[in-house]
Scaffold this motif. Structure first.
Motif, PDB file in Angstrom:
ATOM      1  N   ASP A 110      14.709  -7.399   1.108  1.00  0.00           N
ATOM      2  CA  ASP A 110      14.275  -8.010  -0.143  1.00  0.00           C
ATOM      3  C   ASP A 110      12.760  -8.102  -0.176  1.00  0.00           C
ATOM      4  OD1 ASP A 110      14.479  -9.934   1.958  1.00  0.00           O
ATOM      5  OD2 ASP A 110      14.276 -11.537   0.490  1.00  0.00           O
ATOM      6  N   HIS A 111      12.186  -7.868  -1.328  1.00  0.00           N
ATOM      7  CA  HIS A 111      10.734  -7.945  -1.499  1.00  0.00           C
ATOM      8  C   HIS A 111      10.368  -9.356  -1.918  1.00  0.00           C
ATOM      9  CE1 HIS A 111       6.658  -6.605  -2.329  1.00  0.00           C
ATOM     10  NE2 HIS A 111       6.706  -7.417  -3.369  1.00  0.00           N
ATOM     11  N   ARG A 112       9.451  -9.961  -1.204  1.00  0.00           N
ATOM     12  CA  ARG A 112       8.977 -11.298  -1.545  1.00  0.00           C
ATOM     13  C   ARG A 112       7.475 -11.255  -1.740  1.00  0.00           C
ATOM     14  NH1 ARG A 112      12.858 -15.890  -0.095  1.00  0.00           N
ATOM     15  NH2 ARG A 112      14.722 -14.649   0.129  1.00  0.00           N
ATOM     16  N   GLU A 113       7.037 -11.505  -2.946  1.00  0.00           N
ATOM     17  CA  GLU A 113       5.605 -11.546  -3.216  1.00  0.00           C
ATOM     18  C   GLU A 113       4.979 -12.651  -2.378  1.00  0.00           C
ATOM     19  OE1 GLU A 113       2.721 -12.438  -6.950  1.00  0.00           O
ATOM     20  OE2 GLU A 113       4.521 -11.260  -7.327  1.00  0.00           O
ATOM     21  N   GLY A 114       3.853 -12.377  -1.768  1.00  0.00           N
ATOM     22  CA  GLY A 114       3.164 -13.371  -0.956  1.00  0.00           C
ATOM     23  C   GLY A 114       3.625 -13.429   0.481  1.00  0.00           C
ATOM     24  N   ARG A 115       4.553 -12.537   0.879  1.00  0.00           N
ATOM     25  CA  ARG A 115       4.994 -12.494   2.274  1.00  0.00           C
ATOM     26  C   ARG A 115       4.321 -11.323   2.968  1.00  0.00           C
ATOM     27  NH1 ARG A 115      11.218 -11.984   3.465  1.00  0.00           N
ATOM     28  NH2 ARG A 115      10.888  -9.944   2.534  1.00  0.00           N
ATOM     29  N   LEU A 116       3.729 -11.599   4.118  1.00  0.00           N
ATOM     30  CA  LEU A 116       3.111 -10.587   4.947  1.00  0.00           C
ATOM     31  C   LEU A 116       4.039 -10.284   6.112  1.00  0.00           C
ATOM     32  CD1 LEU A 116       0.645  -8.862   5.827  1.00  0.00           C
ATOM     33  CD2 LEU A 116      -0.155 -10.889   7.066  1.00  0.00           C
ATOM     34  N   ASN A 117       4.377  -9.030   6.272  1.00  0.00           N
ATOM     35  CA  ASN A 117       5.190  -8.578   7.400  1.00  0.00           C
ATOM     36  C   ASN A 117       4.269  -7.958   8.432  1.00  0.00           C
ATOM     37  OD1 ASN A 117       7.994  -8.900   6.233  1.00  0.00           O
ATOM     38  ND2 ASN A 117       7.040  -7.599   4.697  1.00  0.00           N
ATOM     39  N   LEU A 118       4.448  -8.340   9.686  1.00  0.00           N
ATOM     40  CA  LEU A 118       3.651  -7.782  10.776  1.00  0.00           C
ATOM     41  C   LEU A 118       4.577  -7.191  11.822  1.00  0.00           C
ATOM     42  CD1 LEU A 118       1.109 -10.701  11.288  1.00  0.00           C
ATOM     43  CD2 LEU A 118       0.736  -8.573  10.017  1.00  0.00           C
ATOM     44  N   LEU A 119       4.411  -5.913  12.090  1.00  0.00           N
ATOM     45  CA  LEU A 119       5.136  -5.255  13.165  1.00  0.00           C
ATOM     46  C   LEU A 119       4.305  -5.441  14.424  1.00  0.00           C
ATOM     47  CD1 LEU A 119       7.487  -3.432  14.082  1.00  0.00           C
ATOM     48  CD2 LEU A 119       5.995  -1.490  13.596  1.00  0.00           C
ATOM     49  N   VAL A 120       4.867  -6.130  15.426  1.00  0.00           N
ATOM     50  CA  VAL A 120       4.112  -6.518  16.621  1.00  0.00           C
ATOM     51  C   VAL A 120       4.780  -5.966  17.878  1.00  0.00           C
ATOM     52  CG1 VAL A 120       3.317  -8.481  17.994  1.00  0.00           C
ATOM     53  CG2 VAL A 120       3.271  -8.610  15.508  1.00  0.00           C
ATOM     54  N   ARG A 121       3.969  -5.288  18.693  1.00  0.00           N
ATOM     55  CA  ARG A 121       4.435  -4.786  19.990  1.00  0.00           C
ATOM     56  C   ARG A 121       3.491  -5.330  21.063  1.00  0.00           C
ATOM     57  NH1 ARG A 121       7.356   0.012  20.914  1.00  0.00           N
ATOM     58  NH2 ARG A 121       6.712   0.727  18.857  1.00  0.00           N
ATOM     59  N   ASP A 122       4.070  -5.942  22.084  1.00  0.00           N
ATOM     60  CA  ASP A 122       3.290  -6.499  23.198  1.00  0.00           C
ATOM     61  C   ASP A 122       2.183  -7.425  22.725  1.00  0.00           C
ATOM     62  OD1 ASP A 122       4.854  -5.041  25.035  1.00  0.00           O
ATOM     63  OD2 ASP A 122       3.530  -3.295  24.843  1.00  0.00           O
ATOM     64  N   GLY A 123       2.473  -8.213  21.683  1.00  0.00           N
ATOM     65  CA  GLY A 123       1.527  -9.210  21.206  1.00  0.00           C
ATOM     66  C   GLY A 123       0.417  -8.699  20.313  1.00  0.00           C
ATOM     67  N   VAL A 124       0.465  -7.403  19.956  1.00  0.00           N
ATOM     68  CA  VAL A 124      -0.580  -6.797  19.120  1.00  0.00           C
ATOM     69  C   VAL A 124       0.050  -6.206  17.856  1.00  0.00           C
ATOM     70  CG1 VAL A 124      -2.375  -5.028  19.023  1.00  0.00           C
ATOM     71  CG2 VAL A 124      -1.985  -6.280  21.148  1.00  0.00           C
ATOM     72  N   VAL A 125      -0.571  -6.453  16.720  1.00  0.00           N
ATOM     73  CA  VAL A 125      -0.066  -5.943  15.444  1.00  0.00           C
ATOM     74  C   VAL A 125      -0.256  -4.433  15.370  1.00  0.00           C
ATOM     75  CG1 VAL A 125      -0.305  -6.047  12.927  1.00  0.00           C
ATOM     76  CG2 VAL A 125      -0.579  -8.120  14.288  1.00  0.00           C
ATOM     77  N   GLU A 126       0.847  -3.730  15.076  1.00  0.00           N
ATOM     78  CA  GLU A 126       0.776  -2.279  14.869  1.00  0.00           C
ATOM     79  C   GLU A 126       0.674  -1.921  13.403  1.00  0.00           C
ATOM     80  OE1 GLU A 126       4.121  -0.369  16.743  1.00  0.00           O
ATOM     81  OE2 GLU A 126       3.159  -0.487  18.712  1.00  0.00           O
ATOM     82  N   ARG A 127       1.293  -2.757  12.549  1.00  0.00           N
ATOM     83  CA  ARG A 127       1.345  -2.455  11.118  1.00  0.00           C
ATOM     84  C   ARG A 127       1.512  -3.750  10.338  1.00  0.00           C
ATOM     85  NH1 ARG A 127       6.407  -0.417   7.951  1.00  0.00           N
ATOM     86  NH2 ARG A 127       5.478  -0.028   5.942  1.00  0.00           N
ATOM     87  N   GLY A 128       0.919  -3.805   9.160  1.00  0.00           N
ATOM     88  CA  GLY A 128       1.113  -4.923   8.265  1.00  0.00           C
ATOM     89  C   GLY A 128       1.411  -4.425   6.865  1.00  0.00           C
ATOM     90  N   TRP A 129       2.321  -5.112   6.170  1.00  0.00           N
ATOM     91  CA  TRP A 129       2.632  -4.736   4.787  1.00  0.00           C
ATOM     92  C   TRP A 129       3.140  -5.952   4.035  1.00  0.00           C
ATOM     93  CZ3 TRP A 129       5.821  -3.861   8.855  1.00  0.00           C
ATOM     94  CH2 TRP A 129       7.159  -4.182   8.728  1.00  0.00           C
TER      95      TRP A 129
END
Length: 62
Positions: free
Chosen positions: A41-60
């Motif tokens: 589901d798309h939520r306006e105002g929500r930031l998704n962070l893909l994190v590996r080993d404590g470091v962000v790889e991607r944000g959307w």
């Protein structure tokens, strides 16, 4: 509406990314591990962070 985009998050430690998201006005920050199950589901105002080993790889948004 949050200020700035999501391009500044990759490479940041997850704690620093959360602080930056708060400073920029993101209402919800969702931290996800690679391969984690998530709702699509798309939520306006929500930031998704893909994190590996404590470091962000991607944000959307959504």
């Amino acid at each position: 509406m949050p200020s700035g985009g999501t391009d500044d998050f990759p490479g940041l430690p997850v704690g620093a990314a959360r602080r930056l998201a708060d400073e920029r006005g993101w209402r919800v920050v969702r931290v996800l591990a690679p391969g984690a199950m998530m709702t699509m589901d798309h939520r306006e105002g929500r930031l998704n962070l893909l994190v590996r080993d404590g470091v962000v790889e991607r944000g959307w948004e959504g």
